[in-house]
Design a protein around this motif. Structure first.
Motif, PDB file in Angstrom:
ATOM      1  N   VAL A   1       0.876  -1.105   0.074  1.00 56.22           N
ATOM      2  CA  VAL A   1       0.058   0.043   0.135  1.00 56.22           C
ATOM      3  C   VAL A   1       0.897   1.262   0.098  1.00 56.22           C
ATOM      4  CG1 VAL A   1      -2.028  -1.135   1.082  1.00 56.22           C
ATOM      5  CG2 VAL A   1      -0.081   0.102   2.481  1.00 56.22           C
ATOM      6  N   THR A   2       0.280   2.322  -0.503  1.00 62.03           N
ATOM      7  CA  THR A   2       0.823   3.651  -0.374  1.00 62.03           C
ATOM      8  C   THR A   2       0.459   4.312   1.036  1.00 62.03           C
ATOM      9  OG1 THR A   2      -0.503   4.687  -1.895  1.00 62.03           O
ATOM     10  CG2 THR A   2       1.369   3.764  -2.530  1.00 62.03           C
ATOM     11  N   SER A   3       0.941   5.183   1.620  1.00 61.71           N
ATOM     12  CA  SER A   3       0.622   5.775   2.927  1.00 61.71           C
ATOM     13  C   SER A   3       0.697   7.102   3.004  1.00 61.71           C
ATOM     14  CB  SER A   3       1.312   5.204   4.172  1.00 61.71           C
ATOM     15  OG  SER A   3       0.855   3.912   4.168  1.00 61.71           O
ATOM     16  N   ALA A   4       0.021   8.048   3.254  1.00 59.19           N
ATOM     17  CA  ALA A   4      -0.159   9.522   3.223  1.00 59.19           C
ATOM     18  C   ALA A   4      -0.334   9.898   4.767  1.00 59.19           C
ATOM     19  CB  ALA A   4      -1.012  10.330   2.694  1.00 59.19           C
ATOM     20  N   VAL A   5       0.638  10.867   5.240  1.00 59.16           N
ATOM     21  CA  VAL A   5       0.728  11.393   6.555  1.00 59.16           C
ATOM     22  C   VAL A   5       0.682  13.018   6.652  1.00 59.16           C
ATOM     23  CG1 VAL A   5       2.082   9.409   7.393  1.00 59.16           C
ATOM     24  CG2 VAL A   5       3.142  11.602   6.787  1.00 59.16           C
ATOM     25  N   GLN A   6       0.104  13.335   7.718  1.00 56.62           N
ATOM     26  CA  GLN A   6       0.185  14.785   7.884  1.00 56.62           C
ATOM     27  C   GLN A   6       1.587  15.222   8.263  1.00 56.62           C
ATOM     28  OE1 GLN A   6      -2.714  14.166  11.073  1.00 56.62           O
ATOM     29  NE2 GLN A   6      -3.471  16.401  10.401  1.00 56.62           N
ATOM     30  N   ASP A   7       2.359  16.117   7.729  1.00 57.23           N
ATOM     31  CA  ASP A   7       3.794  16.751   8.073  1.00 57.23           C
ATOM     32  C   ASP A   7       3.447  18.042   8.849  1.00 57.23           C
ATOM     33  OD1 ASP A   7       6.182  16.847   8.159  1.00 57.23           O
ATOM     34  OD2 ASP A   7       6.683  17.548   6.286  1.00 57.23           O
ATOM     35  N   PRO A   8       3.805  18.082  10.158  1.00 55.66           N
ATOM     36  CA  PRO A   8       4.319  16.822  10.789  1.00 55.66           C
ATOM     37  C   PRO A   8       3.335  16.047  11.477  1.00 55.66           C
ATOM     38  CG  PRO A   8       3.858  18.966  12.146  1.00 55.66           C
ATOM     39  CD  PRO A   8       3.641  19.520  10.676  1.00 55.66           C
ATOM     40  N   SER A   9       3.696  14.970  11.963  1.00 58.63           N
ATOM     41  CA  SER A   9       2.988  13.897  12.559  1.00 58.63           C
ATOM     42  C   SER A   9       3.729  13.137  13.542  1.00 58.63           C
ATOM     43  CB  SER A   9       2.258  13.274  11.277  1.00 58.63           C
ATOM     44  OG  SER A   9       3.102  12.238  10.965  1.00 58.63           O
ATOM     45  N   TYR A  10       2.848  12.360  14.350  1.00 54.18           N
ATOM     46  CA  TYR A  10       3.434  11.353  15.372  1.00 54.18           C
ATOM     47  C   TYR A  10       4.398  10.370  14.577  1.00 54.18           C
ATOM     48  CZ  TYR A  10       2.575   7.454  18.621  1.00 54.18           C
ATOM     49  OH  TYR A  10       2.776   6.396  19.566  1.00 54.18           O
ATOM     50  N   PRO A  11       5.594  10.075  14.719  1.00 53.16           N
ATOM     51  CA  PRO A  11       6.231   9.471  13.921  1.00 53.16           C
ATOM     52  C   PRO A  11       6.090   8.125  13.801  1.00 53.16           C
ATOM     53  CG  PRO A  11       7.451  10.171  16.119  1.00 53.16           C
ATOM     54  CD  PRO A  11       6.228  10.798  16.100  1.00 53.16           C
ATOM     55  N   VAL A  12       5.219   7.470  14.481  1.00 52.18           N
ATOM     56  CA  VAL A  12       5.058   6.098  14.274  1.00 52.18           C
ATOM     57  C   VAL A  12       4.371   5.748  12.944  1.00 52.18           C
ATOM     58  CG1 VAL A  12       3.731   4.114  15.246  1.00 52.18           C
ATOM     59  CG2 VAL A  12       4.993   5.667  16.790  1.00 52.18           C
ATOM     60  N   TYR A  13       3.477   6.733  12.552  1.00 49.82           N
ATOM     61  CA  TYR A  13       2.920   6.203  11.113  1.00 49.82           C
ATOM     62  C   TYR A  13       4.005   6.134  10.018  1.00 49.82           C
ATOM     63  CZ  TYR A  13      -0.366   9.089  13.520  1.00 49.82           C
ATOM     64  OH  TYR A  13      -1.544   9.451  14.875  1.00 49.82           O
ATOM     65  N   VAL A  14       4.865   7.013  10.112  1.00 50.08           N
ATOM     66  CA  VAL A  14       6.074   6.783   8.952  1.00 50.08           C
ATOM     67  C   VAL A  14       7.155   5.606   9.240  1.00 50.08           C
ATOM     68  CG1 VAL A  14       8.145   8.022   8.223  1.00 50.08           C
ATOM     69  CG2 VAL A  14       6.016   9.309   8.269  1.00 50.08           C
ATOM     70  N   ASP A  15       7.297   5.809  10.537  1.00 51.25           N
ATOM     71  CA  ASP A  15       8.572   4.771  10.848  1.00 51.25           C
ATOM     72  C   ASP A  15       7.935   3.409  10.589  1.00 51.25           C
ATOM     73  OD1 ASP A  15      10.061   6.530  11.516  1.00 51.25           O
ATOM     74  OD2 ASP A  15      10.043   6.330  13.627  1.00 51.25           O
ATOM     75  N   THR A  16       6.648   2.935  10.911  1.00 48.83           N
ATOM     76  CA  THR A  16       6.145   1.576  10.704  1.00 48.83           C
ATOM     77  C   THR A  16       5.868   1.300   9.127  1.00 48.83           C
ATOM     78  OG1 THR A  16       3.933   2.381  11.139  1.00 48.83           O
ATOM     79  CG2 THR A  16       5.028   1.488  13.114  1.00 48.83           C
TER      80      THR A  16
END
Lengths: 448, 448
Positions: free
Chosen positions: A164-179
């Motif tokens: 899958v591809t993922s989108a995150v708010q920037d900045p965000s809680y780092p767990v979304y990106v790291d995982t």
């Protein structure tokens, strides 16, 4: 002390049969095993997971702790106040505490003892979450009780897998990106940008009120939104969430909504759950937690809501696959802790939670006022336990270090939450009142 | 009952500000949402994780529960005795219980309150595990405390990622295979064989004493060995483990050693930890748990040992990457539960554990004798809480059903642990004594 423990261990192991005997022949061999040759032998033929090699640095919060401890080592007499990691500090109030203590004590009786429970959580707790917290908006069968939101995000990632591809708010809680990186959803880190190729970063800044324009961002399969937001402390409005749900539905994206701070919302007509938005059950999963408002950060209890009707593109219910993750690689939240969760949702427990939230929000107000008085632009802190301070162009890691040294106050640099956080500082309202007041006095001097 | 809870929720939500208002406009719309058109809309554009589609059936133990409940629905007056899932039944004894209760009660005081702890576990618990259980054979820094072995196996898989090959004993605890499939380490299920292409199945049978010939099996990156074994109840000898460590080192494989049942070992010179074997620190990780002998199946506490010197082929320490998993996607075991773990490792707690183990092993002895007297070949039950009965060629799922119907005793069919378990039945000694005795009386009649 160490010696006496070792002696105790030896004594015990000769009396009891289930520990390892003290005469394990190779002990000395292993302990003195420092030769270069042996170190080479200890390298296996197993290739390191290539996705782990992509990760930049360590996980944010241990890094903050490391810097704090390094300062303490150099300044042993320092009196550090932590407004860094969002960690509750107030004791658990009596009705909730009674739930935990009774939950533990019951395990000592034949009638009260319980072993494995349902991996999805106790039926009564799932029902209470549905009825008391969601007012029946979701069904108990859509609630999966867990040991916390951070762990659930990893389990959600395990369900989605690498493609899958993922989108995150920037900045965000780092767990979304790291995982996402760990799961192999991304390419390498673009060091110049501080962003991983393959992740959609949705810009949040002062101009857009720290809420992203999802429609203007490239489509991603999974969209992570946290509201009230960590780190900015800003809660999304109803109109913003309606627009996000609309875009996700049009694009066939799944919205992962992190509502861990929802009970801190005090503004009227700001949704506390994504399921207050019409159509959200067709596109959203909600991650939630008892951690921040019941003082359960160390106790560990959270939940995730996966609507029955939400489906992957081949028609497979998402809930079915999340249930597979929960049953196969999780074994339920602690029975003691779930008893505490039930106490949280009793009338007395809910009043105690309300009081705790008031306390932390008052702290947030004190922090807000301090920085406003100092002339800074300040965000958050009214519907969330975090305030986000604009540093007028200064580096956030530099300011973190400066405040640690000048005021002995631990904060979190905004850049730790992604490049969009550069130039900001996050302060947590989770602290004893006297600590907050003292920290503000010191900050006034340090930042004047 | 449901109505009154709903009324309570409505009352509370008007008094307290942190729940969802009851006037969410779309509630009825969502609840009545059963039209075909809307169901199609609820299908997202996110592709299902292709690895989940490979999984055959559900996770084993919920399936056993489902069949048990189906029988109960048809026979509401049935008096079922469970010797199925390995779930502890005896109350937690007093010294350990006191640790849990005191651990909970402390959270109600300012001095005793704790929030987030180290994700790796409390320092004193890691030290006690190292000193008391391992007699100093491993360092506290090599111990990662967790919410249990099953969860740790998933986290180990997250660390290894999709590109490793895995080898398992056949039969084995289903979590190794299922998580390998979920991570994408395998191809499809070969339905004829009942095996996933890409997994190395190492045969365990009566002829080889239920321990595999690792050297004769194809090399895999990761080799899962469980001893004392679930489901066969057989503990590996020192010679067998020495040979396995030797083969893993020669091949550069990483051995994941599941020692969750180690304290049940009563035979002399049978290793309770892989680290009793010389050289194991160069190739092995050990997964462990308080669940089975402290009565913590529902309380949730385990640990994993990752030796400092163990390295991937590029020289990266395995511990470094496991630490990244633990810090990024886990938040520590519950502080209450860790207090209970400390009590387990006190002299009084260890004596209580010894007594619990004696109790369950006596149950195992009663089960063993029953089946031996009936003329069956029986394995396990002397160093483990499981006995494994050869069914003389009969199908294990058929026998499971037959025993459920004739004796109202729940067992586990060996085939549930992989094709190598076909023709066997696993019985668990985790039951109250009177239940075991009654079950044996019924089994004598049913299987005579």
């Amino acid at each position: 002390m160490k010696l006496s423990l070792a002696v105790l261990a030896l004594t015990l192991s000769s009396a009891l049969s289930f520990t390892i005997p003290s005469n394990a022949a190779h002990r000395r061999t292993v302990n003195s095993d420092t030769s270069m040759t042996t170190q080479l032998q200890a390298t296996t033929g197993v290739a390191r997971n290539k996705n782990f090699a992509k990760l930049a640095g360590g996980y944010l919060f241990p890094e903050i702790g490391r810097r704090r401890n390094a300062y303490l080592e150099q300044n042993p007499s320092a009196n550090i106040i932590s407004l860094g990691i969002g960690d509750t500090t107030q004791p658990i109030p009596s009705a909730i505490l009674k739930g935990l203590v009774d939950g533990a004590a019951a395990l000592g009786t034949q009638d009260g003892y319980s072993g494995y429970g349902a991996e999805q959580g106790k039926a009564d707790l799932r029902e209470k979450i549905s009825e008391v917290l969601y007012n029946g908006l979701i069904d108990p069968s859509e609630v999966f009780v867990s040991d916390g939101a951070k762990c659930d995000i990893q389990r959600i990632q395990n369900m989605f897998g690498p493609d899958v591809t993922s989108a995150v708010q920037d900045p965000s809680y780092p767990v979304y990106v790291d995982t996402s990186v760990m799961m192999g959803q991304t390419q390498q880190l673009d060091e110049a940008k501080g962003q991983y190729d393959g992740i959609v970063y949705m810009e949040c800044n002062e101009a857009n009120g720290f809420y992203p324009d999802v429609a203007a961002s490239p489509r991603a399969d999974v969209v992570y939104i946290c509201s009230p937001n960590n780190p900015t402390g800003v809660a999304a409005t109803r109109a913003q969430l309606e627009e996000t749900v609309k875009v996700c539905k049009e694009r066939g994206s799944i919205l992962v909504f992190d509502a861990a701070y929802a009970p801190f919302i005090r503004s009227s007509d700001v949704p506390k759950s994504i399921f207050e938005i019409e159509g959200a059950k067709d596109c959203a999963i909600e991650v939630n937690s008892f951690s921040k408002y019941a003082g359960f950060t160390g106790v560990r209890l959270g939940w995730t809501v996966v609507p029955e009707g939400l489906k992957f593109s081949d028609g497979t219910p998402v809930r079915q696959d999340f249930n597979r993750v929960m049953t196969t690689s999780f074994n339920g939240a602690s029975n003691i802790v779930q008893a505490g969760g039930l106490a949280c949702l009793s009338p007395a427990g809910m009043k105690e939670i309300e009081t705790l939230i008031d306390y932390y929000l008052e702290n947030a107000g004190i922090l807000r006022k301090t920085f406003i008085d100092l002339g800074y632009n300040v965000y958050g802190g009214t519907d969330a336990p975090y305030i986000f301070v604009s540093l007028n162009g200064k580096s956030s890691w530099d300011t973190f270090s400066e405040i640690l040294e000048k005021a002995e106050v631990v904060t979190i640099p905004g850049a730790g939450f992604g490049p969009g956080g550069e130039g900001f500082l996050r302060l947590s309202a989770f602290a004893p009142r006297e600590g907050v007041i003292e920290a503000c006095e010191r900050l006034k001097k340090a930042m004047a």
